[in-house]
Motif scaffolding. Structure first.
Motif, PDB file in Angstrom:
ATOM      1  N   VAL A 115       0.580  -1.574  -0.169  1.00 57.39           N
ATOM      2  CA  VAL A 115      -0.361   0.067   0.207  1.00 57.39           C
ATOM      3  C   VAL A 115       1.026   1.583  -0.011  1.00 57.39           C
ATOM      4  CG1 VAL A 115      -1.949  -1.189   1.425  1.00 57.39           C
ATOM      5  CG2 VAL A 115      -0.159  -0.530   2.430  1.00 57.39           C
ATOM      6  N   SER A 116       0.388   2.295  -0.298  1.00 53.00           N
ATOM      7  CA  SER A 116       1.068   4.056  -0.257  1.00 53.00           C
ATOM      8  C   SER A 116       1.565   3.957   1.097  1.00 53.00           C
ATOM      9  CB  SER A 116      -0.186   4.701  -0.743  1.00 53.00           C
ATOM     10  OG  SER A 116       1.452   6.300  -0.452  1.00 53.00           O
ATOM     11  N   ALA A 117       3.348   4.035   1.204  1.00 50.87           N
ATOM     12  CA  ALA A 117       3.585   5.024   2.613  1.00 50.87           C
ATOM     13  C   ALA A 117       3.189   6.201   2.548  1.00 50.87           C
ATOM     14  CB  ALA A 117       5.015   4.461   2.133  1.00 50.87           C
ATOM     15  N   GLY A 118       2.519   6.750   1.883  1.00 46.19           N
ATOM     16  CA  GLY A 118       2.410   8.148   1.916  1.00 46.19           C
ATOM     17  C   GLY A 118       3.238   9.313   0.845  1.00 46.19           C
ATOM     18  N   ARG A 119       3.372   8.788   0.485  1.00 48.85           N
ATOM     19  CA  ARG A 119       4.663   9.416  -1.204  1.00 48.85           C
ATOM     20  C   ARG A 119       4.348   8.410  -2.352  1.00 48.85           C
ATOM     21  NH1 ARG A 119       9.337  11.430   1.493  1.00 48.85           N
ATOM     22  NH2 ARG A 119      10.143   9.141   0.686  1.00 48.85           N
ATOM     23  N   ARG A 120       4.679   9.603  -3.201  1.00 43.65           N
ATOM     24  CA  ARG A 120       4.107   9.153  -4.662  1.00 43.65           C
ATOM     25  C   ARG A 120       5.841   8.577  -4.930  1.00 43.65           C
ATOM     26  NH1 ARG A 120       1.525  14.032  -7.236  1.00 43.65           N
ATOM     27  NH2 ARG A 120      -0.702  13.745  -6.503  1.00 43.65           N
ATOM     28  N   GLY A 121       5.610   6.635  -5.415  1.00 41.93           N
ATOM     29  CA  GLY A 121       6.422   6.339  -5.077  1.00 41.93           C
ATOM     30  C   GLY A 121       7.375   5.801  -4.308  1.00 41.93           C
ATOM     31  N   LEU A 122       5.757   5.358  -3.291  1.00 42.37           N
ATOM     32  CA  LEU A 122       6.718   5.054  -1.610  1.00 42.37           C
ATOM     33  C   LEU A 122       5.994   3.980  -1.622  1.00 42.37           C
ATOM     34  CD1 LEU A 122       9.079   5.212   0.030  1.00 42.37           C
ATOM     35  CD2 LEU A 122       8.086   7.056   1.431  1.00 42.37           C
ATOM     36  N   GLU A 123       5.876   2.811  -0.923  1.00 38.27           N
ATOM     37  CA  GLU A 123       5.114   1.666  -0.588  1.00 38.27           C
ATOM     38  C   GLU A 123       5.832   0.925   0.261  1.00 38.27           C
ATOM     39  OE1 GLU A 123       1.794   0.507  -2.749  1.00 38.27           O
ATOM     40  OE2 GLU A 123       2.241   2.306  -3.691  1.00 38.27           O
TER      41      GLU A 123
END
Length: 167
Positions: A137-145
């Protein structure tokens, strides 16, 4: 993908990774170079990271009976609004205004994580997540999972696990 490792360092530095670290949850952060021209954030993540799209989940914000609600579904599927409403005990669901979703969660579209949101919202996780040892899932930033077990995700978000997606 290998099993997630317990990550104690908050190298990614997002509210999502901070929440995972504080909870002592096993997780792995995966980063990639986000392409602003990509038509779908989730599909871009799956393709770039080499993960099956049914294991990468997108975080959507909907309004169920005028109450903001988080829906977590595979990027390979679409959200079934009727199923979401039913899963959280509501009658009618619509997609939330993107600006309202960003303001309420504290994240930007394409980087909304179900974890570490500014305001805790009712959450539903698609039941297909249980078919996988880990999901992203997203880790809270585009380009970070962030990769973690679906059970940990459901526990940390107090999510209802229900079939809320359709192919």
């Amino acid at each position: 993908m290998p099993k997630p490792k317990k990550t104690r360092k908050n190298a990614a530095g997002t509210p999502a990774t901070t929440a995972l670290t504080a909870a002592g949850t096993d997780f792995t952060v995966h980063s990639y170079e986000h392409d602003p021209a990509a038509p779908s954030y989730g599909e871009e993540a799956a393709q770039t990271l080499g993960v099956a799209p049914e294991r990468v989940f997108k975080t959507l914000v909907a309004s169920v009976d005028d109450r903001l609600t988080v829906a977590i579904v595979p990027v390979s599927a679409t959200l079934d609004l009727k199923a979401l409403a039913s899963a959280v005990g509501g009658k009618r669901a619509t997609m939330a205004d993107p600006a309202v979703a960003e303001r309420t969660t504290g994240y930007v579209r394409g980087g909304i994580s179900p974890l570490g949101q500014r305001k805790r919202l009712p959450t539903a996780l698609d039941a297909s997540a249980d078919a996988h040892e880990t999901i992203c899932v997203s880790a809270g930033r585009r380009g970070l999972e962030v990769e973690l077990s679906p059970r940990d995700l459901a526990s940390l978000t107090d999510a209802v696990v229900s079939p809320i997606a359709r192919a």
